[in-house]
Design a protein around this motif. Sequence first.
Motif, PDB file in Angstrom:
ATOM      1  N   SER A 186     -16.798   4.372   3.854  1.00  9.49           N
ATOM      2  CA  SER A 186     -16.884   2.987   3.411  1.00  9.49           C
ATOM      3  C   SER A 186     -17.918   2.233   4.243  1.00  9.49           C
ATOM      4  CB  SER A 186     -15.516   2.307   3.545  1.00  9.49           C
ATOM      5  OG  SER A 186     -15.505   1.046   2.934  1.00  9.49           O
ATOM      6  N   GLU A 199       1.951   1.914  -3.435  1.00 11.66           N
ATOM      7  CA  GLU A 199       0.829   2.439  -4.211  1.00 11.66           C
ATOM      8  C   GLU A 199       0.620   3.923  -3.926  1.00 11.66           C
ATOM      9  OE1 GLU A 199      -2.453   0.035  -3.126  1.00 11.66           O
ATOM     10  OE2 GLU A 199      -1.837  -1.704  -4.318  1.00 11.66           O
ATOM     11  N   GLN A 200       0.745   4.311  -2.656  1.00  9.12           N
ATOM     12  CA  GLN A 200       0.556   5.715  -2.288  1.00  9.12           C
ATOM     13  C   GLN A 200       1.645   6.595  -2.874  1.00  9.12           C
ATOM     14  OE1 GLN A 200       0.379   5.508   1.966  1.00  9.12           O
ATOM     15  NE2 GLN A 200      -1.809   5.090   2.026  1.00  9.12           N
ATOM     16  N   ALA A 260      -7.660   3.288   7.205  1.00  8.69           N
ATOM     17  CA  ALA A 260      -7.595   2.953   5.780  1.00  8.69           C
ATOM     18  C   ALA A 260      -7.454   1.450   5.559  1.00  8.69           C
ATOM     19  CB  ALA A 260      -6.430   3.699   5.125  1.00  8.69           C
ATOM     20  N   GLU A 261      -6.746   0.776   6.460  1.00  4.85           N
ATOM     21  CA  GLU A 261      -6.556  -0.672   6.330  1.00  4.85           C
ATOM     22  C   GLU A 261      -7.886  -1.411   6.358  1.00  4.85           C
ATOM     23  OE1 GLU A 261      -4.471  -4.289   8.926  1.00  4.85           O
ATOM     24  OE2 GLU A 261      -4.054  -2.192   9.403  1.00  4.85           O
ATOM     25  N   CYS A 283     -17.517  -3.007   6.049  1.00  2.00           N
ATOM     26  CA  CYS A 283     -16.104  -3.220   6.378  1.00  2.00           C
ATOM     27  C   CYS A 283     -15.948  -4.329   7.419  1.00  2.00           C
ATOM     28  CB  CYS A 283     -15.482  -1.934   6.910  1.00  2.00           C
ATOM     29  SG  CYS A 283     -15.530  -0.576   5.741  1.00  2.00           S
ATOM     30  N   GLU A 299     -10.883   0.226   5.932  1.00  3.03           N
ATOM     31  CA  GLU A 299     -11.728   0.866   4.924  1.00  3.03           C
ATOM     32  C   GLU A 299     -11.665   0.114   3.598  1.00  3.03           C
ATOM     33  OE1 GLU A 299     -11.460   5.015   2.352  1.00  3.03           O
ATOM     34  OE2 GLU A 299     -10.571   4.907   4.353  1.00  3.03           O
ATOM     35  N   ARG A 300     -10.473  -0.399   3.266  1.00  2.00           N
ATOM     36  CA  ARG A 300     -10.296  -1.100   1.995  1.00  2.00           C
ATOM     37  C   ARG A 300     -10.998  -2.448   1.947  1.00  2.00           C
ATOM     38  NH1 ARG A 300      -5.043   1.019   2.702  1.00  2.00           N
ATOM     39  NH2 ARG A 300      -4.276  -0.988   3.468  1.00  2.00           N
ATOM     40  N   THR A 301     -11.443  -2.971   3.110  1.00  2.00           N
ATOM     41  CA  THR A 301     -12.148  -4.252   3.119  1.00  2.00           C
ATOM     42  C   THR A 301     -13.616  -4.107   2.749  1.00  2.00           C
ATOM     43  OG1 THR A 301     -12.749  -4.103   5.474  1.00  2.00           O
ATOM     44  CG2 THR A 301     -10.604  -5.066   4.943  1.00  2.00           C
ATOM     45  N   ARG A 345       0.828  -1.202   0.000  1.00  3.76           N
ATOM     46  CA  ARG A 345       0.000   0.000   0.000  1.00  3.76           C
ATOM     47  C   ARG A 345       0.868   1.260   0.000  1.00  3.76           C
ATOM     48  NH1 ARG A 345      -3.897   2.490  -2.227  1.00  3.76           N
ATOM     49  NH2 ARG A 345      -4.740   4.187  -0.963  1.00  3.76           N
ATOM     50  N   ALA A 393     -16.471   1.442  -1.023  1.00  5.20           N
ATOM     51  CA  ALA A 393     -16.292   2.889  -0.896  1.00  5.20           C
ATOM     52  C   ALA A 393     -17.600   3.629  -1.166  1.00  5.20           C
ATOM     53  CB  ALA A 393     -15.207   3.357  -1.864  1.00  5.20           C
TER      54      ALA A 393
END
Length: 294
Positions: free
Chosen positions: A201, A102-103, A159-160, A204, A162-164, A99, A167
């Motif tokens: 999100s 990616e950022q 964020a960890e 989650c 949130e990605r599950t 991640r 969005a």
Amino acid sequence: MESIKAFFDTYFSWLSMPALTITITDIVEILILAYLVYRLLVWIRNTRAWSLLKGIVFICFFVFLAAVFEMNTIMFIISKGIDVAIMAAIVIFQPELRRALEQIGEKKIFSSLIPFESAKEVKERFSDKTVNELVKGTVEMAKVKTGALIVIEQNTTLAEYERTGIALDSIITSQLLINIFEHNTPLHDGAVIVRGDRIVSATCYLPLSDNMELSKELGTRHRAGVGISEVTDSLTIIVSEETGGVSLAYKGKLTRDVDAQTLRKQLVILQDKTVDTKKFRLWKGRGKNEEKQG
């Protein structure tokens, strides 16, 4: 004392090097390295690697003592195990490392280094309207026993988790919250994550608490709410599907049977925990988001 002197002579001999001429290139190099170290520390602070860093600092201190007092057996074990430890850390924190890369690819490096506009001075974590909508939505869901799990982000990023989920990035309203958690709707299963005045999100997945002191009558929803509060500084609102009772999870503790007034009080406390931030501004004119002053 001789062993301490020998340690410093061996590992810190570079400190006695003669003074060197510093050029513009050296200054630029120092600035680049300082920025990279800063970004690395910010990334570590916002992930689970923060706990790892504190552990590494402790281990380094222990290694320092072992070297100073010539504990050869311990130093031998450390020298043989350091490579394995590094590989294990890379495997364990592979999602965070991916991640982070990616950022880096998503960032606008120039604008982050030299911001041309000032950042908004945040006076509150979220608005009074958001407080009202959260309280109203929670009370309405409690009346009809609609199960809900609402996680409100503070300083530690979610964020960890949130990605599950899925969005949304929607303004918080009580009607939206009720619709999300309505039974048999696509988004009702899982938690909603709130950041500022927005639902970022839904659906989650959260870590479950292993706390054996929690009542056996509590289900997965309550254990998830306590679990996320154990690993982050978030506040979680939980509405029971069986009883309609409202609970709050914060810092690993669960407060049950919360009324609307207590909920509002906790949200107001959360709302005031903010720090104003300012950025350097090259352009002195009016910002595009600033209102005209009469």
